[in-house]
Design an enzyme around this catalytic site. Structure first.
Site, PDB file in Angstrom:
ATOM      1  N   ASN A   2      86.090 -31.436-101.182  1.00  0.00           N
ATOM      2  CA  ASN A   2      84.643 -31.625-101.291  1.00  0.00           C
ATOM      3  C   ASN A   2      84.317 -32.318-102.610  1.00  0.00           C
ATOM      4  O   ASN A   2      84.859 -33.420-102.826  1.00  0.00           O
ATOM      5  CB  ASN A   2      83.831 -30.379-100.951  1.00  0.00           C
ATOM      6  CG  ASN A   2      84.155 -29.099-101.678  1.00  0.00           C
ATOM      7  OD1 ASN A   2      85.142 -28.465-101.395  1.00  0.00           O
ATOM      8  ND2 ASN A   2      83.317 -28.704-102.611  1.00  0.00           N
ATOM      9  N   ASP A   3      83.472 -31.779-103.449  1.00  0.00           N
ATOM     10  CA  ASP A   3      82.894 -32.535-104.571  1.00  0.00           C
ATOM     11  C   ASP A   3      83.886 -33.335-105.413  1.00  0.00           C
ATOM     12  O   ASP A   3      84.964 -32.830-105.745  1.00  0.00           O
ATOM     13  CB  ASP A   3      82.236 -31.574-105.573  1.00  0.00           C
ATOM     14  CG  ASP A   3      81.395 -30.512-104.946  1.00  0.00           C
ATOM     15  OD1 ASP A   3      81.233 -30.516-103.725  1.00  0.00           O
ATOM     16  OD2 ASP A   3      80.915 -29.650-105.695  1.00  0.00           O
ATOM     17  N   GLN A  19      87.336 -31.184-105.555  1.00  0.00           N
ATOM     18  CA  GLN A  19      87.480 -29.837-104.995  1.00  0.00           C
ATOM     19  C   GLN A  19      88.460 -29.904-103.828  1.00  0.00           C
ATOM     20  O   GLN A  19      88.275 -30.696-102.894  1.00  0.00           O
ATOM     21  CB  GLN A  19      86.122 -29.320-104.513  1.00  0.00           C
ATOM     22  CG  GLN A  19      85.185 -28.974-105.648  1.00  0.00           C
ATOM     23  CD  GLN A  19      85.641 -27.710-106.366  1.00  0.00           C
ATOM     24  OE1 GLN A  19      85.412 -26.604-105.903  1.00  0.00           O
ATOM     25  NE2 GLN A  19      86.291 -27.869-107.516  1.00  0.00           N
ATOM     26  N   PHE A  61      86.049 -24.272-109.601  1.00  0.00           N
ATOM     27  CA  PHE A  61      84.936 -24.978-108.969  1.00  0.00           C
ATOM     28  C   PHE A  61      84.640 -26.286-109.720  1.00  0.00           C
ATOM     29  O   PHE A  61      85.375 -26.684-110.618  1.00  0.00           O
ATOM     30  CB  PHE A  61      83.694 -24.078-108.947  1.00  0.00           C
ATOM     31  CG  PHE A  61      83.626 -23.138-107.761  1.00  0.00           C
ATOM     32  CD1 PHE A  61      84.734 -22.862-106.972  1.00  0.00           C
ATOM     33  CD2 PHE A  61      82.421 -22.518-107.424  1.00  0.00           C
ATOM     34  CE1 PHE A  61      84.656 -21.998-105.871  1.00  0.00           C
ATOM     35  CE2 PHE A  61      82.322 -21.662-106.332  1.00  0.00           C
ATOM     36  CZ  PHE A  61      83.432 -21.397-105.558  1.00  0.00           C
ATOM     37  N   SER A  62      83.515 -26.886-109.385  1.00  0.00           N
ATOM     38  CA  SER A  62      83.211 -28.241-109.868  1.00  0.00           C
ATOM     39  C   SER A  62      82.896 -28.317-111.359  1.00  0.00           C
ATOM     40  O   SER A  62      82.502 -27.330-111.977  1.00  0.00           O
ATOM     41  CB  SER A  62      82.046 -28.820-109.066  1.00  0.00           C
ATOM     42  OG  SER A  62      82.493 -29.088-107.768  1.00  0.00           O
ATOM     43  N   GLU A 180      72.862 -27.654-107.593  1.00  0.00           N
ATOM     44  CA  GLU A 180      74.295 -27.744-107.894  1.00  0.00           C
ATOM     45  C   GLU A 180      74.602 -29.095-108.550  1.00  0.00           C
ATOM     46  O   GLU A 180      73.823 -30.034-108.466  1.00  0.00           O
ATOM     47  CB  GLU A 180      75.116 -27.622-106.591  1.00  0.00           C
ATOM     48  CG  GLU A 180      74.865 -26.322-105.841  1.00  0.00           C
ATOM     49  CD  GLU A 180      75.711 -26.149-104.577  1.00  0.00           C
ATOM     50  OE1 GLU A 180      76.213 -25.041-104.362  1.00  0.00           O
ATOM     51  OE2 GLU A 180      75.869 -27.111-103.808  1.00  0.00           O
ATOM     52  N   TRP A 267      77.140 -29.673 -96.142  1.00  0.00           N
ATOM     53  CA  TRP A 267      77.588 -28.288 -95.898  1.00  0.00           C
ATOM     54  C   TRP A 267      77.150 -27.755 -94.538  1.00  0.00           C
ATOM     55  O   TRP A 267      77.691 -26.743 -94.077  1.00  0.00           O
ATOM     56  CB  TRP A 267      77.130 -27.359 -97.027  1.00  0.00           C
ATOM     57  CG  TRP A 267      77.991 -27.515 -98.252  1.00  0.00           C
ATOM     58  CD1 TRP A 267      77.589 -27.874 -99.509  1.00  0.00           C
ATOM     59  CD2 TRP A 267      79.410 -27.333 -98.334  1.00  0.00           C
ATOM     60  NE1 TRP A 267      78.657 -27.943-100.357  1.00  0.00           N
ATOM     61  CE2 TRP A 267      79.796 -27.612 -99.662  1.00  0.00           C
ATOM     62  CE3 TRP A 267      80.406 -26.995 -97.424  1.00  0.00           C
ATOM     63  CZ2 TRP A 267      81.117 -27.544-100.104  1.00  0.00           C
ATOM     64  CZ3 TRP A 267      81.724 -26.927 -97.860  1.00  0.00           C
ATOM     65  CH2 TRP A 267      82.067 -27.194 -99.175  1.00  0.00           C
TER      66      TRP A 267
HETATM   67  C1  FRU Z   1      78.917 -28.126-104.147  1.00  0.00           C
HETATM   68  C2  FRU Z   1      79.648 -26.831-104.514  1.00  0.00           C
HETATM   69  C3  FRU Z   1      79.573 -26.575-105.996  1.00  0.00           C
HETATM   70  C4  FRU Z   1      80.758 -25.715-106.249  1.00  0.00           C
HETATM   71  C5  FRU Z   1      81.767 -26.290-105.280  1.00  0.00           C
HETATM   72  C6  FRU Z   1      82.710 -25.292-104.714  1.00  0.00           C
HETATM   73  O1  FRU Z   1      79.362 -28.718-102.987  1.00  0.00           O
HETATM   74  O2  FRU Z   1      79.095 -25.762-103.788  1.00  0.00           O
HETATM   75  O3  FRU Z   1      78.364 -26.006-106.427  1.00  0.00           O
HETATM   76  O4  FRU Z   1      81.212 -25.771-107.569  1.00  0.00           O
HETATM   77  O5  FRU Z   1      81.034 -26.905-104.238  1.00  0.00           O
HETATM   78  O6  FRU Z   1      83.705 -25.918-103.952  1.00  0.00           O
END
Ligand code: FRU
Length: 470
Positions: A2-3, A19, A61-62, A180, A267
């Site tokens: 992801n991110d 991520q 996490f990010s 976020e 999401w």
């Molecule tokens: C955004 C998020 C961030 C978090 C990460 C977790 O997509 O929810 O806020 O750090 O993904 O994977």
């Protein structure tokens, strides 16, 4: 994946961390994956950079990363400045704190800082995604962190000890979900040399077309306080599949570019899209600029110029052509999976809507509907939703304003890949990024007009792109 995380440019190399769950293609057990590139287009996969500590501070996490040029942290040396990454540790029970990791070998290997966390949780459930910048004017590091539906600002002189400055966001912007992945940076207009600060804030849910999206604020930051200068909510991309975008640090002020990359999903359905063996991808990197519009200052984006080097296949060109009924622009073997489409039309002759269709003979299609009088662009992907639920966010129409800014012509640039569309209208203020999934390739491109209407095509250029992953 992801991110995007830890975007930093150092010694000719763009680093892209992200991520990543190495064990599965659904979200869990977050690590930082790593890839590098010298041109933002061709990427080399590297070993996983940051690992979670399941029993301790938790998942990784990010966050962001910077080059600590003067070794203010003491984690490297003056001759070898360390790369310092800031990220959120999120424990199994969901306790979120901010931490550091550093690299003394240009991002090849990473060490967790022994004094983690560097910022304790102030009693907030969602407290994450630190992004650090160096502020030349106030001569200090600034960190922005998402906290519920606010952004917290901090300052530091050594990247380790942080002082709280400000909470931003009460009564401003969109609050349909959790805030976020913030980012903060200055941008300057080309013509009038106005410098403003831009604060990016991703929001989930609550986006303009459902689920995840990124809003931004334009204003001033004086080293202590950020204040936005508009009351309306601004969106970096109206599409449903552009999220958690942040920008590269470490680019020299001489080069002057501000480059963003975002995660291309939402999401609402990220854990269900029908790709295999992977899930999740990044957008094309985009160069951001600040432009003046009738509504005020806006952030515009266009694909980085490096992307043009992928135009290696056939080119289809139509110029100055009056279209009086439906027109097939191209079809069959000439229609490649990866296309860079540029279309410019004159608005004068046009009465109603016109539709660009990217389709095939099996009733699968994407519809890009330009409603010039209504000032709106609508993308329909309900017939390009193979293996997705027939109801819900994926199949609803996607809407954005048409970015005309007083001009007589409407231009569209569309990057169409095997399962994604990235649409840039006008100067790049209204963008739509959307995934799609079809059973067979979409091998026709058509323009459709209402009966009796006419459209003057100033140009239509369809470039085939090199497929770099096959
Ligand atoms: C955004 C998020 C961030 C978090 C990460 C977790 O997509 O929810 O806020 O750090 O993904 O994977």
């Amino acid at each position: 994946m992801n991110d995007p995380n830890g975007l930093v440019y150092y010694d000719g190399v763009y680093h892209l961390f992200y991520q990543y769950n190495p064990a599965d293609k659904v979200w869990d057990d977050m690590h930082w994956g790593h890839a590098t590139s010298s041109d933002l287009i061709r990427w080399t996969h590297k070993p996983v950079a940051l690992f979670p500590d399941a029993e301790g501070l938790g998942y990784v996490f990010s966050g962001g990363a910077v080059v600590d040029w003067k070794n203010s942290s003491g984690l490297g040396s003056k001759s070898t400045p360390p790369l310092v990454a800031q990220f959120t540790h999120s424990s199994v029970s969901g306790h979120q704190v901010q931490s550091l990791a550093y690299s003394a070998d240009q991002g090849e290997s990473w060490v967790m800082y022994a004094g983690n966390p560097i910022i304790e949780n102030p009693g907030i459930a969602d407290f994450r995604d630190p992004k650090v910048i160096w502020d030349d004017r106030s001569n200090q590091w600034i960190m922005v962190v998402a906290a519920g539906d606010r952004i917290k600002f901090y300052r530091s002189i050594n990247l380790i000890d942080w002082e709280f400055l400000q909470d931003f966001g009460e009564g401003i912007g969109a609050h349909g979900g959790c805030w976020e992945c913030p980012d903060l940076f200055p941008l300057t207009t080309k013509n009038q040399n106005i410098q403003k600060w831009v604060l990016l804030v991703s929001l989930n849910p609550g986006g303009p077309n459902g689920g995840s999206a990124t809003q931004y604020f334009v204003g001033d930051f004086d080293g202590d306080n950020f204040r936005q200068e508009h009351s309306d909510t601004l969106w970096l991309d109206y599409g449903p599949d552009h999220y958690a975008g942040i920008t590269w640090s470490g680019l020299s002020p001489i080069n002057g570019r501000r480059i963003l990359i975002a995660w291309m999903s939402n999401w609402q359905y990220a854990n269900h899209v029908p790709t295999d063996p992977w899930r999740g991808a990044m957008t094309v990197p985009r160069e951001l600029s600040l432009i003046e519009t009738g509504q005020g200052l806006r952030v515009a984006a266009k694909p980085v110029s490096e992307y043009d080097q992928l135009r290696v296949g056939q080119q289809f060109i139509l110029e100055n052509t009056l279209i009086e009924s439906d027109k097939l622009l191209c079809q069959g073997a000439t229609v490649h999976d990866s296309l860079d489409i540029e279309i410019e039309v004159e608005l004068d002759a046009l009465q109603g809507d016109w539709i660009l269709k990217i389709c095939n003979e099996h009733d699968e299609q994407l519809e890009i509907n330009c409603r010039v009088t209504g000032g709106e662009i609508e993308v329909r992907r309900d017939r390009a939703a193979f293996d997705m639920p027939p109801e819900g966010d994926f199949v609803r129409a996607i809407k954005a304003p048409l970015d005309l800014n007083g001009r007589q012509n409407l231009s569209l640039r569309i990057l169409k890949d095997r399962s994604s569309l990235e649409i840039f209208t006008g100067e790049g203020v209204a963008l739509i990024t959307a995934l799609f999934f079809t059973h067979r390739p979409l091998n026709q491109i058509k323009i459709e007009l209402p009966d009796g209407d006419q459209l003057r095509l100033i140009k239509a250029v369809i470039n085939e792109l090199e497929s770099i992953w096959d």
